[in-house]
Design a protein around this motif. Structure first.
Motif, mmCIF file in Angstrom:
data_model
loop_
_atom_site.group_PDB
_atom_site.id
_atom_site.type_symbol
_atom_site.label_atom_id
_atom_site.label_comp_id
_atom_site.label_asym_id
_atom_site.label_seq_id
_atom_site.Cartn_x
_atom_site.Cartn_y
_atom_site.Cartn_z
ATOM 1 N N ALA A 119 0.753 -1.626 -0.132
ATOM 2 C CA ALA A 119 0.130 -0.109 -0.179
ATOM 3 C C ALA A 119 0.913 1.325 0.432
ATOM 4 O O ALA A 119 0.067 2.628 -0.250
ATOM 5 C CB ALA A 119 -0.885 -0.071 1.235
ATOM 6 N N GLY A 120 2.587 1.344 -0.331
ATOM 7 C CA GLY A 120 2.938 1.937 0.161
ATOM 8 C C GLY A 120 3.070 3.428 -1.862
ATOM 9 O O GLY A 120 3.405 4.383 -0.958
ATOM 10 N N SER A 121 2.836 2.640 -2.126
ATOM 11 C CA SER A 121 2.479 3.098 -3.443
ATOM 12 C C SER A 121 1.975 2.824 -4.819
ATOM 13 O O SER A 121 1.278 1.555 -4.927
ATOM 14 C CB SER A 121 4.388 3.164 -4.099
ATOM 15 N N GLY A 122 2.044 3.642 -6.078
ATOM 16 C CA GLY A 122 1.138 2.654 -7.345
ATOM 17 C C GLY A 122 -0.442 2.071 -6.409
ATOM 18 O O GLY A 122 -1.274 2.916 -6.017
ATOM 19 N N ILE A 123 -1.200 1.854 -6.992
ATOM 20 C CA ILE A 123 -1.827 0.310 -7.031
ATOM 21 C C ILE A 123 -2.034 0.057 -5.462
ATOM 22 O O ILE A 123 -3.786 1.187 -5.366
ATOM 23 C CB ILE A 123 -3.161 -0.500 -7.995
ATOM 24 N N GLY A 124 -1.831 0.074 -4.750
ATOM 25 C CA GLY A 124 -2.511 -0.586 -3.470
ATOM 26 C C GLY A 124 -2.398 1.354 -2.962
ATOM 27 O O GLY A 124 -3.259 1.260 -1.861
ATOM 28 N N LYS A 125 -1.533 1.986 -2.909
ATOM 29 C CA LYS A 125 -2.173 3.495 -2.088
ATOM 30 C C LYS A 125 -3.353 4.000 -2.712
ATOM 31 O O LYS A 125 -4.374 4.457 -1.703
ATOM 32 C CB LYS A 125 -0.561 4.452 -2.783
ATOM 33 N N ALA A 126 -3.822 3.862 -4.147
ATOM 34 C CA ALA A 126 -4.619 3.739 -4.676
ATOM 35 C C ALA A 126 -5.966 3.078 -3.977
ATOM 36 O O ALA A 126 -6.383 3.836 -3.705
ATOM 37 C CB ALA A 126 -4.952 4.098 -6.252
ATOM 38 N N ILE A 127 -5.599 2.418 -4.063
ATOM 39 C CA ILE A 127 -6.841 1.410 -2.664
ATOM 40 C C ILE A 127 -7.266 1.523 -1.912
ATOM 41 O O ILE A 127 -8.130 1.487 -1.217
ATOM 42 C CB ILE A 127 -6.091 -1.103 -3.721
ATOM 43 N N ALA A 128 -6.109 1.044 -0.886
ATOM 44 C CA ALA A 128 -6.146 2.025 0.622
ATOM 45 C C ALA A 128 -7.015 4.139 0.209
ATOM 46 O O ALA A 128 -7.232 3.516 1.261
ATOM 47 C CB ALA A 128 -5.026 2.112 0.313
ATOM 48 N N THR A 129 -6.323 4.297 -0.538
ATOM 49 C CA THR A 129 -6.837 5.596 -0.408
ATOM 50 C C THR A 129 -8.670 5.621 -0.571
ATOM 51 O O THR A 129 -9.295 6.424 -0.275
ATOM 52 C CB THR A 129 -6.418 6.522 -1.482
ATOM 53 N N LEU A 130 -8.978 5.132 -1.574
ATOM 54 C CA LEU A 130 -10.149 4.961 -2.156
ATOM 55 C C LEU A 130 -11.240 4.482 -0.694
ATOM 56 O O LEU A 130 -12.124 4.666 0.076
ATOM 57 C CB LEU A 130 -10.464 4.362 -3.303
ATOM 58 N N PHE A 131 -10.442 3.211 -0.326
ATOM 59 C CA PHE A 131 -11.239 2.607 0.745
ATOM 60 C C PHE A 131 -11.923 3.092 1.726
ATOM 61 O O PHE A 131 -12.219 3.307 2.159
ATOM 62 C CB PHE A 131 -10.664 1.606 1.699
ATOM 63 N N ALA A 132 -10.484 4.365 2.716
ATOM 64 C CA ALA A 132 -10.335 5.124 3.342
ATOM 65 C C ALA A 132 -11.960 6.135 3.240
ATOM 66 O O ALA A 132 -12.753 7.078 4.119
ATOM 67 C CB ALA A 132 -8.834 6.063 3.635
ATOM 68 N N ARG A 133 -11.572 7.098 1.854
ATOM 69 C CA ARG A 133 -12.602 7.671 1.473
ATOM 70 C C ARG A 133 -13.428 6.751 1.466
ATOM 71 O O ARG A 133 -14.856 8.205 2.396
ATOM 72 C CB ARG A 133 -12.258 8.194 0.171
ATOM 73 N N ASN A 134 -14.114 5.770 1.053
ATOM 74 C CA ASN A 134 -15.287 5.698 1.653
ATOM 75 C C ASN A 134 -16.034 4.798 3.268
ATOM 76 O O ASN A 134 -16.925 3.832 3.107
ATOM 77 C CB ASN A 134 -15.785 4.333 0.606
ATOM 78 N N GLY A 135 -15.151 5.510 3.985
ATOM 79 C CA GLY A 135 -15.677 4.728 5.580
ATOM 80 C C GLY A 135 -14.675 3.452 5.662
ATOM 81 O O GLY A 135 -14.870 3.109 7.298
ATOM 82 N N ALA A 136 -13.856 3.251 5.116
ATOM 83 C CA ALA A 136 -12.969 2.254 5.622
ATOM 84 C C ALA A 136 -11.854 2.020 7.115
ATOM 85 O O ALA A 136 -11.085 3.687 6.526
ATOM 86 C CB ALA A 136 -12.210 1.069 4.483
ATOM 87 N N HIS A 137 -11.847 1.469 7.735
ATOM 88 C CA HIS A 137 -10.718 1.654 8.505
ATOM 89 C C HIS A 137 -9.771 0.645 7.402
ATOM 90 O O HIS A 137 -9.729 -0.351 7.733
ATOM 91 C CB HIS A 137 -10.484 1.471 9.636
#
Length: 137
Positions: A14-32
């Protein structure tokens, strides 16, 4: 889409690229979101970016190709959040397109360790908790 509010999501790589985007999107949608990567500085930066935008995130450094690291990662996950709802096996590395005849045993082992063994170890670690809670993806 199912609500992600308060869902606990572990994202590998999750430190860069697709993983970063995935983590950010999940957080933006209310996930921890729990971000993991072998490079602490990267996941720390992404975690702070998520928090800056009012998301809930934490990070934990782990080499998912190593069983002891995966065990520690899952121990941390359950100590911090008490559960895991979603595992995103995103971590992966490339061999820099090295021709097969020039590929070293060390690089081969590193690529296979991250891309295959890491996904297996994290999936295996998630199966028992998912089974016990009756849910998880």
């Amino acid at each position: 889409m199912k609500s992600l509010q308060n869902q606990v999501v572990l994202v590998t790589g999750a430190g860069s690229g697709i993983g970063k985007a995935i983590a950010t999107l999940f957080a933006r949608n209310g996930a921890h979101v729990l971000l993991t990567d072998i490079h602490y500085e990267n996941i720390e930066t992404v975690t702070e970016q998520i928090k800056k935008h009012h998301g809930i995130a934490s990070c934990y450094t782990a080499d998912i190709s190593q069983s002891p690291d995966v065990s520690k990662l899952f121990t941390y996950t359950f100590q911090r959040y008490g559960r895991l709802d979603i595992l995103v096996n995103n971590a992966g590395i490339m061999d820099d397109f090295t021709p097969a005849g020039e590929l070293s045993d060390e690089l081969w082992t590193r690529v296979i360790g991250t891309n295959l063994t890491g996904a297996f170890l994290t999936s295996r670690a998630a199966l028992l908790p998912f089974t016990n809670q009756g849910s998880g993806i």
